[in-house]
Motif scaffolding. Structure first.
Motif, PDB file in Angstrom:
ATOM      1  N   SER A 118      43.131  28.040  41.391  1.00 63.28           N
ATOM      2  CA  SER A 118      42.772  29.231  40.646  1.00 63.28           C
ATOM      3  C   SER A 118      41.514  28.920  39.837  1.00 63.28           C
ATOM      4  CB  SER A 118      43.930  29.687  39.765  1.00 63.28           C
ATOM      5  OG  SER A 118      43.643  30.939  39.168  1.00 63.28           O
ATOM      6  N   THR A 119      41.202  29.751  38.878  1.00 61.02           N
ATOM      7  CA  THR A 119      39.896  29.664  38.229  1.00 61.02           C
ATOM      8  C   THR A 119      39.958  30.186  36.803  1.00 61.02           C
ATOM      9  OG1 THR A 119      37.648  30.598  38.271  1.00 61.02           O
ATOM     10  CG2 THR A 119      39.366  31.892  39.282  1.00 61.02           C
ATOM     11  N   SER A 120      39.014  29.739  36.003  1.00 56.22           N
ATOM     12  CA  SER A 120      38.866  30.281  34.649  1.00 56.22           C
ATOM     13  C   SER A 120      38.548  31.767  34.674  1.00 56.22           C
ATOM     14  CB  SER A 120      37.760  29.530  33.912  1.00 56.22           C
ATOM     15  OG  SER A 120      36.522  29.641  34.595  1.00 56.22           O
ATOM     16  N   GLU A 121      38.108  32.284  35.835  1.00 58.19           N
ATOM     17  CA  GLU A 121      37.783  33.707  35.926  1.00 58.19           C
ATOM     18  C   GLU A 121      39.012  34.596  35.766  1.00 58.19           C
ATOM     19  OE1 GLU A 121      34.543  34.853  36.125  1.00 58.19           O
ATOM     20  OE2 GLU A 121      34.083  32.735  35.869  1.00 58.19           O
ATOM     21  N   VAL A 122      40.229  34.031  35.867  1.00 56.97           N
ATOM     22  CA  VAL A 122      41.421  34.850  35.609  1.00 56.97           C
ATOM     23  C   VAL A 122      41.457  35.296  34.149  1.00 56.97           C
ATOM     24  CG1 VAL A 122      42.763  33.747  37.440  1.00 56.97           C
ATOM     25  CG2 VAL A 122      42.954  32.894  35.089  1.00 56.97           C
ATOM     26  N   TYR A 123      40.702  34.623  33.284  1.00 56.26           N
ATOM     27  CA  TYR A 123      40.628  35.015  31.879  1.00 56.26           C
ATOM     28  C   TYR A 123      39.601  36.126  31.656  1.00 56.26           C
ATOM     29  CZ  TYR A 123      43.142  30.600  31.183  1.00 56.26           C
ATOM     30  OH  TYR A 123      44.060  29.574  31.239  1.00 56.26           O
ATOM     31  N   PRO A 126      36.764  36.673  27.998  1.00 53.86           N
ATOM     32  CA  PRO A 126      37.886  36.444  27.074  1.00 53.86           C
ATOM     33  C   PRO A 126      37.625  36.932  25.667  1.00 53.86           C
ATOM     34  CG  PRO A 126      36.702  34.401  27.478  1.00 53.86           C
ATOM     35  CD  PRO A 126      36.110  35.420  28.405  1.00 53.86           C
ATOM     36  N   THR A 127      38.707  37.355  25.035  1.00 54.39           N
ATOM     37  CA  THR A 127      38.645  37.767  23.632  1.00 54.39           C
ATOM     38  C   THR A 127      39.118  36.658  22.708  1.00 54.39           C
ATOM     39  OG1 THR A 127      40.866  38.740  23.818  1.00 54.39           O
ATOM     40  CG2 THR A 127      38.989  40.203  24.216  1.00 54.39           C
ATOM     41  N   VAL A 128      39.542  35.528  23.281  1.00 53.41           N
ATOM     42  CA  VAL A 128      39.939  34.365  22.493  1.00 53.41           C
ATOM     43  C   VAL A 128      39.221  33.138  23.053  1.00 53.41           C
ATOM     44  CG1 VAL A 128      42.203  35.331  21.976  1.00 53.41           C
ATOM     45  CG2 VAL A 128      41.950  33.802  23.932  1.00 53.41           C
ATOM     46  N   SER A 129      38.974  32.159  22.188  1.00 56.74           N
ATOM     47  CA  SER A 129      38.352  30.915  22.633  1.00 56.74           C
ATOM     48  C   SER A 129      38.815  29.786  21.731  1.00 56.74           C
ATOM     49  CB  SER A 129      36.824  31.037  22.583  1.00 56.74           C
ATOM     50  OG  SER A 129      36.225  29.934  23.230  1.00 56.74           O
ATOM     51  N   PRO A 130      39.138  28.614  22.299  1.00 56.47           N
ATOM     52  CA  PRO A 130      39.158  28.318  23.728  1.00 56.47           C
ATOM     53  C   PRO A 130      40.277  29.046  24.444  1.00 56.47           C
ATOM     54  CG  PRO A 130      40.123  26.506  22.507  1.00 56.47           C
ATOM     55  CD  PRO A 130      39.564  27.448  21.477  1.00 56.47           C
ATOM     56  N   GLN A 131      40.203  29.078  25.776  1.00 58.82           N
ATOM     57  CA  GLN A 131      41.208  29.774  26.562  1.00 58.82           C
ATOM     58  C   GLN A 131      42.349  28.815  26.924  1.00 58.82           C
ATOM     59  OE1 GLN A 131      37.630  30.146  28.157  1.00 58.82           O
ATOM     60  NE2 GLN A 131      37.573  31.269  26.222  1.00 58.82           N
ATOM     61  N   TYR A 135      47.073  32.637  27.583  1.00 58.44           N
ATOM     62  CA  TYR A 135      46.231  33.824  27.395  1.00 58.44           C
ATOM     63  C   TYR A 135      46.167  34.599  28.702  1.00 58.44           C
ATOM     64  CZ  TYR A 135      42.046  36.679  26.708  1.00 58.44           C
ATOM     65  OH  TYR A 135      41.171  37.732  26.640  1.00 58.44           O
ATOM     66  N   TRP A 136      46.436  35.901  28.648  1.00 62.63           N
ATOM     67  CA  TRP A 136      46.563  36.705  29.874  1.00 62.63           C
ATOM     68  C   TRP A 136      45.237  37.245  30.387  1.00 62.63           C
ATOM     69  CZ3 TRP A 136      51.469  40.019  28.373  1.00 62.63           C
ATOM     70  CH2 TRP A 136      52.567  39.150  28.301  1.00 62.63           C
ATOM     71  N   GLY A 137      44.194  37.146  29.606  1.00 63.31           N
ATOM     72  CA  GLY A 137      42.886  37.520  30.109  1.00 63.31           C
ATOM     73  C   GLY A 137      42.434  38.926  29.772  1.00 63.31           C
ATOM     74  N   ASN A 138      41.154  39.188  30.050  1.00 67.76           N
ATOM     75  CA  ASN A 138      40.512  40.476  29.802  1.00 67.76           C
ATOM     76  C   ASN A 138      39.644  40.769  31.021  1.00 67.76           C
ATOM     77  OD1 ASN A 138      39.437  42.769  28.447  1.00 67.76           O
ATOM     78  ND2 ASN A 138      37.696  41.553  27.748  1.00 67.76           N
ATOM     79  N   VAL A 139      40.288  41.288  32.068  1.00 64.66           N
ATOM     80  CA  VAL A 139      39.657  41.404  33.382  1.00 64.66           C
ATOM     81  C   VAL A 139      39.486  42.868  33.762  1.00 64.66           C
ATOM     82  CG1 VAL A 139      39.902  40.877  35.842  1.00 64.66           C
ATOM     83  CG2 VAL A 139      40.598  39.201  34.133  1.00 64.66           C
ATOM     84  N   ASN A 140      38.306  43.185  34.310  1.00 61.03           N
ATOM     85  CA  ASN A 140      38.048  44.519  34.847  1.00 61.03           C
ATOM     86  C   ASN A 140      38.347  44.501  36.348  1.00 61.03           C
ATOM     87  OD1 ASN A 140      37.061  46.942  35.746  1.00 61.03           O
ATOM     88  ND2 ASN A 140      34.937  46.604  35.091  1.00 61.03           N
ATOM     89  N   PRO A 141      39.453  45.114  36.796  1.00 62.15           N
ATOM     90  CA  PRO A 141      39.833  45.004  38.207  1.00 62.15           C
ATOM     91  C   PRO A 141      38.913  45.749  39.163  1.00 62.15           C
ATOM     92  CG  PRO A 141      41.312  46.497  37.065  1.00 62.15           C
ATOM     93  CD  PRO A 141      40.448  45.879  36.021  1.00 62.15           C
ATOM     94  N   VAL A 142      38.131  46.700  38.652  1.00 65.32           N
ATOM     95  CA  VAL A 142      37.259  47.482  39.539  1.00 65.32           C
ATOM     96  C   VAL A 142      35.778  47.194  39.296  1.00 65.32           C
ATOM     97  CG1 VAL A 142      38.931  49.329  39.864  1.00 65.32           C
ATOM     98  CG2 VAL A 142      37.316  49.477  37.965  1.00 65.32           C
TER      99      VAL A 142
END
Length: 326
Positions: A118-123, A126-131, A135-142
């Motif tokens: 997997s990848t850090s891109e699942v985050y 991010p709205t938090v750091s470090p990840q 942390y469930w992430g802040n991802v735009n699916p579209v």
């Protein structure tokens, strides 16, 4: 007792080829698999004469079969750079979904342990750091990155489903920015893009104000972390990356100093959904695996720069500016 047998998908890619080397060194029988859509056969051709290495030119999005017993699977087949997954979005989604499903099925039938990349891109951005892994992430699916981000998020979900429902031995590594020899010079990531521009005597291109942060892990450290995770008994995601955070502006200065060039920095508009911060919390890796990166960025960059300098001039001169500060 014979050698342990491992299947490594994405074997001709940057990270996959280094994993092939590591498991050959550990005296495994390595079966490398790659459809070469983004991989380079030159990365593994030095292994072809070995009797404990086989290569299969195959797309894991279709049915996967390997003969004989199988102890481990490393699933690293996937476009990993923005240039690639923006050019081939459907294939990116398919390898993360259909490909992962096929390999989980193979692992189940062979009673093999499987580690998925997997990848850090699942985050996301991010709205938090470090990840950290919780942390469930802040991802735009579209959004444009969604084809890669969501492929990896689905990959984690189906892997955990196989673990809980079928009791399959699974491992999940969340890989943060990794660099080193065998990266493609023009694959869209910021490190090879900067070095490529420096080698051509061009100004370094930064997207946005350059205050975004990244954390770069040298490939040998990354491979060591992956090896330890595979051999552990922990089934949940683990961050493997270097927490030494740096802004893109600072990184450009380091590249100019490293290469001894006189380029200036130019800025362009920030792409959609470009993450503002990228820094792993590696507490779990330290506690569970006894792992932490050892190679400094200064040391790793020197090795990587020498590798890029040694490439044929035609590869250095091949330009593609569409990178995304990854």
């Amino acid at each position: 007792m014979g050698r342990k047998r491992i299947l490594i998908t994405g074997a001709a890619g940057f990270l996959g080829s280094h994993l092939c080397d590591r498991f050959i060194k550990e005296d495994f029988h390595v079966m490398g698999m790659d459809n070469l859509i983004t991989g380079d056969i030159r990365n593994i051709e030095h292994l072809f004469p070995l009797e404990n290495f086989n290569f299969y030119n195959h797309d894991v999005s279709t049915f996967v079969h390997v003969p004989g017993e199988l102890d481990y699977i490393l699933h690293f087949a996937s476009p990993a750079s923005p240039i690639d997954y923006l050019k081939i979005p459907i294939q990116t989604l398919k390898v993360g979904s259909l490909g992962t499903h096929n390999l989980l099925g193979l692992a189940r039938s062979k009673k093999a342990r499987i580690l998925v990349a997997s990848t850090s891109e699942v985050y996301g951005d991010p709205t938090v750091s470090p990840q950290s892994e919780d942390y469930w992430g802040n991802v735009n699916p579209v959004g444009p990155r969604g084809v890669y981000d969501e492929a990896k998020r689905f990959q984690e979900a189906i892997t955990m489903a196989y673990h809980t429902f079928h009791k399959l031995e699974t491992r999940i590594v969340r890989i943060f920015n990794t660099y080193g020899p065998r990266m493609r010079l023009n694959d869209g990531r910021v490190l090879p893009a900067f070095i490529g521009q420096a080698l051509r005597g061009e100004d370094l291109t930064i997207f946005g104000d350059g205050k975004q942060t990244r954390s770069f892990c040298y490939v040998d450290d990354q491979v060591e972390g992956i090896f330890r995770l595979l051999m552990s008994d922990y089934p949940y995601p683990v961050n493997i990356g270097n927490p030494d955070e740096i802004t893109i502006n600072q990184f450009a200065e380091e590249i100019i100093k490293l290469t001894g060039t006189k380029q200036k920095v130019v800025h362009q508009d920030l792409p959609i959904d470009d993450p503002k911060q990228r820094r792993p919390d590696i507490t779990k890796a330290k506690e569970l695996l006894g792992w932490a990166p050892k190679v400094s960025r200064e040391e790793g960059l020197k090795i990587t720069y020498q590798y890029f300098k040694s490439l044929p001039q035609r590869e250095i001169n091949h330009k593609d500016f569409t990178y995304y500060n990854k």
